[in-house]
Motif scaffolding. Structure first.
Motif, PDB file in Angstrom:
ATOM      1  N   SER A   1       6.819  -2.717   7.168  1.00 30.34           N
ATOM      2  CA  SER A   1       7.787  -2.982   6.004  1.00 30.34           C
ATOM      3  C   SER A   1       6.516  -2.291   5.020  1.00 30.34           C
ATOM      4  CB  SER A   1       8.546  -3.721   5.293  1.00 30.34           C
ATOM      5  OG  SER A   1       9.522  -4.210   6.056  1.00 30.34           O
ATOM      6  N   ILE A   2       6.751  -1.169   4.205  1.00 33.38           N
ATOM      7  CA  ILE A   2       5.555  -0.664   3.390  1.00 33.38           C
ATOM      8  C   ILE A   2       6.113  -1.040   2.050  1.00 33.38           C
ATOM      9  CG2 ILE A   2       4.210   1.307   2.747  1.00 33.38           C
ATOM     10  CD1 ILE A   2       4.737   2.392   5.685  1.00 33.38           C
ATOM     11  N   VAL A   3       5.370  -1.665   1.224  1.00 27.23           N
ATOM     12  CA  VAL A   3       5.614  -2.187  -0.219  1.00 27.23           C
ATOM     13  C   VAL A   3       4.738  -1.270  -1.167  1.00 27.23           C
ATOM     14  CG1 VAL A   3       5.812  -3.895  -2.047  1.00 27.23           C
ATOM     15  CG2 VAL A   3       6.561  -4.090   0.467  1.00 27.23           C
ATOM     16  N   GLY A   4       4.885  -0.170  -1.606  1.00 25.54           N
ATOM     17  CA  GLY A   4       4.083   0.735  -2.083  1.00 25.54           C
ATOM     18  C   GLY A   4       4.401   0.774  -3.761  1.00 25.54           C
ATOM     19  N   LEU A   5       3.582   1.765  -4.456  1.00 15.90           N
ATOM     20  CA  LEU A   5       3.714   1.705  -5.824  1.00 15.90           C
ATOM     21  C   LEU A   5       5.135   2.174  -6.234  1.00 15.90           C
ATOM     22  CD1 LEU A   5       0.361   3.529  -6.771  1.00 15.90           C
ATOM     23  CD2 LEU A   5       0.678   1.239  -6.280  1.00 15.90           C
ATOM     24  N   ASP A   6       5.841   2.902  -5.335  1.00 17.13           N
ATOM     25  CA  ASP A   6       7.438   3.044  -5.648  1.00 17.13           C
ATOM     26  C   ASP A   6       8.011   1.954  -6.093  1.00 17.13           C
ATOM     27  OD1 ASP A   6       7.294   5.941  -4.006  1.00 17.13           O
ATOM     28  OD2 ASP A   6       6.417   4.175  -2.750  1.00 17.13           O
ATOM     29  N   VAL A   7       7.527   0.783  -5.615  1.00 14.65           N
ATOM     30  CA  VAL A   7       8.349  -0.294  -5.989  1.00 14.65           C
ATOM     31  C   VAL A   7       7.530  -1.337  -6.881  1.00 14.65           C
ATOM     32  CG1 VAL A   7      10.317  -0.695  -4.370  1.00 14.65           C
ATOM     33  CG2 VAL A   7       8.135  -1.701  -3.953  1.00 14.65           C
ATOM     34  N   THR A   8       6.120  -1.495  -6.660  1.00 13.00           N
ATOM     35  CA  THR A   8       5.354  -2.371  -7.423  1.00 13.00           C
ATOM     36  C   THR A   8       5.359  -1.991  -8.907  1.00 13.00           C
ATOM     37  OG1 THR A   8       3.369  -1.565  -6.774  1.00 13.00           O
ATOM     38  CG2 THR A   8       4.010  -3.166  -5.404  1.00 13.00           C
ATOM     39  N   HIS A   9       5.156  -0.490  -9.150  1.00 13.15           N
ATOM     40  CA  HIS A   9       5.263  -0.132 -10.597  1.00 13.15           C
ATOM     41  C   HIS A   9       6.645  -0.369 -11.286  1.00 13.15           C
ATOM     42  CE1 HIS A   9       1.511   2.818 -10.581  1.00 13.15           C
ATOM     43  NE2 HIS A   9       1.038   1.366  -9.937  1.00 13.15           N
ATOM     44  N   GLN A  10       7.532  -0.946 -10.670  1.00 18.91           N
ATOM     45  CA  GLN A  10       8.850  -1.172 -11.202  1.00 18.91           C
ATOM     46  C   GLN A  10       8.885  -2.678 -11.609  1.00 18.91           C
ATOM     47  OE1 GLN A  10      12.608   0.113  -9.088  1.00 18.91           O
ATOM     48  NE2 GLN A  10      11.279   1.320  -7.765  1.00 18.91           N
ATOM     49  N   VAL A  11       7.829  -3.395 -11.289  1.00 23.14           N
ATOM     50  CA  VAL A  11       7.715  -4.835 -11.615  1.00 23.14           C
ATOM     51  C   VAL A  11       6.374  -5.166 -12.603  1.00 23.14           C
ATOM     52  CG1 VAL A  11       7.659  -7.291 -10.652  1.00 23.14           C
ATOM     53  CG2 VAL A  11       8.581  -5.232  -9.400  1.00 23.14           C
ATOM     54  N   VAL A  12       6.777  -5.553 -13.628  1.00 24.31           N
ATOM     55  CA  VAL A  12       5.633  -5.938 -14.762  1.00 24.31           C
ATOM     56  C   VAL A  12       5.643  -7.186 -15.248  1.00 24.31           C
ATOM     57  CG1 VAL A  12       4.546  -5.064 -16.966  1.00 24.31           C
ATOM     58  CG2 VAL A  12       5.566  -3.379 -15.354  1.00 24.31           C
ATOM     59  N   MET A  13       4.796  -8.092 -14.932  1.00 27.44           N
ATOM     60  CA  MET A  13       4.577  -9.237 -15.704  1.00 27.44           C
ATOM     61  C   MET A  13       3.989  -8.875 -17.147  1.00 27.44           C
ATOM     62  SD  MET A  13       2.814 -12.113 -12.849  1.00 27.44           S
ATOM     63  CE  MET A  13       3.963 -12.377 -11.453  1.00 27.44           C
TER      64      MET A  13
ATOM     65  N   GLY B   1       0.767  -1.248  -0.148  1.00 31.65           N
ATOM     66  CA  GLY B   1      -0.263   0.012  -0.105  1.00 31.65           C
ATOM     67  C   GLY B   1       1.021   1.116  -0.025  1.00 31.65           C
ATOM     68  N   GLY B   2       0.108   2.413  -0.331  1.00 25.50           N
ATOM     69  CA  GLY B   2       0.837   3.529  -0.386  1.00 25.50           C
ATOM     70  C   GLY B   2       1.698   3.900  -1.503  1.00 25.50           C
ATOM     71  N   ALA B   3       2.167   5.289  -1.679  1.00 25.10           N
ATOM     72  CA  ALA B   3       3.070   5.699  -2.560  1.00 25.10           C
ATOM     73  C   ALA B   3       3.792   6.986  -1.974  1.00 25.10           C
ATOM     74  CB  ALA B   3       2.235   6.104  -4.041  1.00 25.10           C
ATOM     75  N   PHE B   4       5.229   7.048  -2.167  1.00 28.06           N
ATOM     76  CA  PHE B   4       6.026   7.987  -1.551  1.00 28.06           C
ATOM     77  C   PHE B   4       6.548   9.012  -2.497  1.00 28.06           C
ATOM     78  CE2 PHE B   4       5.279   4.847   1.486  1.00 28.06           C
ATOM     79  CZ  PHE B   4       5.121   5.439   2.562  1.00 28.06           C
ATOM     80  N   GLY B   5       6.231   8.748  -3.984  1.00 24.07           N
ATOM     81  CA  GLY B   5       6.703   9.706  -4.831  1.00 24.07           C
ATOM     82  C   GLY B   5       8.086   9.509  -5.371  1.00 24.07           C
ATOM     83  N   HIS B   6       8.606   8.288  -5.025  1.00 28.76           N
ATOM     84  CA  HIS B   6       9.890   7.922  -5.519  1.00 28.76           C
ATOM     85  C   HIS B   6       9.891   7.370  -6.920  1.00 28.76           C
ATOM     86  CE1 HIS B   6      10.612   6.857  -1.108  1.00 28.76           C
ATOM     87  NE2 HIS B   6      10.966   8.069  -1.150  1.00 28.76           N
ATOM     88  N   HIS B   7      10.680   7.822  -7.664  1.00 29.84           N
ATOM     89  CA  HIS B   7      10.797   7.598  -9.352  1.00 29.84           C
ATOM     90  C   HIS B   7       9.512   8.018  -9.835  1.00 29.84           C
ATOM     91  CE1 HIS B   7      13.903   4.757  -7.890  1.00 29.84           C
ATOM     92  NE2 HIS B   7      13.146   4.407  -7.068  1.00 29.84           N
ATOM     93  N   GLY B   8       8.897   9.031  -9.232  1.00 34.68           N
ATOM     94  CA  GLY B   8       7.667   9.560  -9.795  1.00 34.68           C
ATOM     95  C   GLY B   8       6.512   8.820  -9.518  1.00 34.68           C
ATOM     96  N   HIS B   9       6.486   7.838  -8.821  1.00 33.00           N
ATOM     97  CA  HIS B   9       5.236   7.141  -8.669  1.00 33.00           C
ATOM     98  C   HIS B   9       4.406   7.551  -7.440  1.00 33.00           C
ATOM     99  CE1 HIS B   9       6.792   4.127 -11.519  1.00 33.00           C
ATOM    100  NE2 HIS B   9       7.699   3.955 -10.681  1.00 33.00           N
ATOM    101  N   THR B  10       3.189   8.113  -7.844  1.00 31.10           N
ATOM    102  CA  THR B  10       2.470   8.459  -6.677  1.00 31.10           C
ATOM    103  C   THR B  10       1.219   7.883  -6.715  1.00 31.10           C
ATOM    104  OG1 THR B  10       1.552  10.203  -8.291  1.00 31.10           O
ATOM    105  CG2 THR B  10       3.201  10.939  -6.928  1.00 31.10           C
ATOM    106  N   GLY B  11       0.000   8.307  -6.752  1.00 30.60           N
ATOM    107  CA  GLY B  11      -1.265   7.575  -6.453  1.00 30.60           C
ATOM    108  C   GLY B  11      -1.817   6.811  -7.692  1.00 30.60           C
ATOM    109  N   ASN B  12      -2.824   5.948  -7.401  1.00 32.25           N
ATOM    110  CA  ASN B  12      -3.308   5.032  -8.670  1.00 32.25           C
ATOM    111  C   ASN B  12      -4.935   5.218  -8.561  1.00 32.25           C
ATOM    112  OD1 ASN B  12      -3.757   3.585  -6.521  1.00 32.25           O
ATOM    113  ND2 ASN B  12      -2.941   1.521  -7.496  1.00 32.25           N
TER     114      ASN B  12
END
Length: 319
Positions: free
Chosen positions: A191-203, A153-164
C-alpha cells in the motif's frame, strides 16, 4: 485479537518520531523491530535518533542499523532545513544513547522476522526503501511471507499533488528510486501512502498546542521537535501547521477504512529529469508486475482524531 506484528523501517526525522509515538501508543501493535536507514539524516544520525526514541518510548524491540546510502552508492544530502541538523528539530539530545544497537543488520532483521512469522508481519516503511530492497535481493522468498508492506512515499498527481523535492518526485522515492522500483515490483502486497493523501492531512497550530497541553510529556516533546519542521512548512506554503506524512502511513496500517484507493502496477523512473517519479503502469507497461494499492483519498478529520485519541490514551484516556 492478537496485536499486529510490525517492523518499522525509518529515518527519524520529526515526522518519523511522531509516527513511532503513535505506534508506541497503540496497544494493537507489537513492534518486532525498528530498522534505520539514511534519509532525514545520515545513518549515524538516524540510528542515534532511533535509539533515543526507543528509550523515550520504552520500546521493547531492538534497533537495527540499515543502509547508509542508496543502492547506486550515490551521495546523501540530509534535508537539515526541514528536520534540523540533528534531524529531531535541534532539540538537545544526550551525547550517547542509553540503548545499544542490536548488532543485526536491518535487512537481516526483515528477513528473519518474515521467515519466523510467515503471513503475520506488516512492514511499515517511511524512509528510503533501501533496506527492503536489500532484504529482497538477499532472500527473494520473503516477499511471499509478508502480511503487507505499507510505504510512505511517492506522488501520483491526484488532487494536484506531485513532488516535494522536484516537480516530479517525493523525497523518500527520490532518495533511492532503484530500491523503490524493486520493492514495488516484488510479489508482496504494497500500500503506497503518497503525497496525494498526506498533503490532505494538516496538523495546524491549534491541534499541536492541544497535543502539547493534553498529551503529557510525550505531547510536549513532539511540540518541541516540530518547531523547525513547522517553520519550514510555513516558509513553503503551509500558513499554519504541517503535513502529516509518516503518521498517515501508520493510520493506513491500523485504520485502512479511512482511505480510498486504486489498484495498478506501479513504476518508478530511475534516472533523468523525472528521477524518482512514481506512476501507474500504462497500456503495455508493467508486464509481470504485481498490482499494488495506491491511496488517493483520506478522511483527514478522522485520521487527526485517531492520532489525538491515541496520544491522550497514553495519559489515561480511553482510545
Amino acid at each position: 485479537m492478537a496485536p499486529m506484528k510490525v517492523i518499522f523501517d525509518t529515518d527519524p526525522g520529526v515526522d518519523d518520531a511522531m509516527a513511532l509515538a503513535l505506534l508506541a501508543r497503540s496497544a494493537d501493535v507489537e513492534l518486532l523491530g525498528v530498522c534505520t536507514v539514511f534519509g532525514n539524516g545520515t545513518l549515524d544520525t538516524t540510528t542515534r535518533n532511533a535509539l533515543y526514541l526507543a528509550e523515550l518510548l520504552s520500546l521493547r524491540c531492538g534497533v537495527h542499523r540499515g543502509a547508509a546510502a542508496p543502492l547506486d552508492g550515490g551521495p546523501v544530502h540530509p534535508p537539515v532545513e526541514v528536520h534540523g541538523r540533528n534531524a529531531l528539530g535541534d532539540v538537545p539530545l544526550p551525547p550517547h544513547p542509553a540503548r545499544a544497537e542490536s548488532g543485526i543488520a536491518a535487512s537481516d532483521c526483515l528477513v528473519q522476522a518474515l521467515r519466523r512469522h510467515p503471513g503475520e508481519v506488516s512492514v511499515l516503511a517511511v524512509g528510503p526503501l533501501t533496506n527492503l530492497a536489500l532484504a529482497l535481493r538477499a532472500a527473494p522468498d520473503v516477499a511471499a511471507l509478508a502480511r503487507e508492506v505499507v510505504v510512505m512515499g511517492g506522488a501520483f498527481g491526484h488532487h494536484g499533488h506531485t513532488g516535494n523535492v522536484t516537480p516530479h518526485a517525493e523525497a523518500n522515492i527520490y532518495a533511492d528510486p532503484q530500491a523503490a522500483d524493486e520493492v514495488f515490483a516484488a510479489a508482496w502486497p504494497v500500500s503506497i501512502v503518497g503525497l496525494d493523501v498526506t498533503h490532505q492531512v494538516v496538523m495546524d497550530g491549534a491541534y499541536l498546542r492541544a497535543l502539547r497541553e493534553h498529551g503529557g510529556g510525550l505531547g510536549r516533546f513532539l511540540w518541541d521537535i516540530s518547531r523547525v519542521y513547522q517553520a519550514f512548512h510555513h516558509d513553503t506554503g503551509v500558513p499554519d501547521g504541517f503535513y502529516v506524512h509518516d503518521s498517515t502511513a501508520v493510520a493506513r496500517l491500523l485504520v485502512p477504512g479511512l482511505f480510498g484507493t486504486l489498484r495498478a502496477p506501479v513504476l518508478v523512473d530511475r534516472e533523468g529529469a523525472t528521477r524518482g517519479r512514481t506512476r501507474l503502469a500504462g497500456p503495455g507497461e508493467g508486464t509481470g508486475r504485481p498490482v499494488q494499492t495506491v491511496c488517493r483519498e483520506v478522511d483527514a478529520a478522522a485520521l487527526l482524531d485517531f492520532y489525538n485519541r491515541r496520544m491522550r490514551a497514553g495519559e489515561g484516556e480511553s482510545s
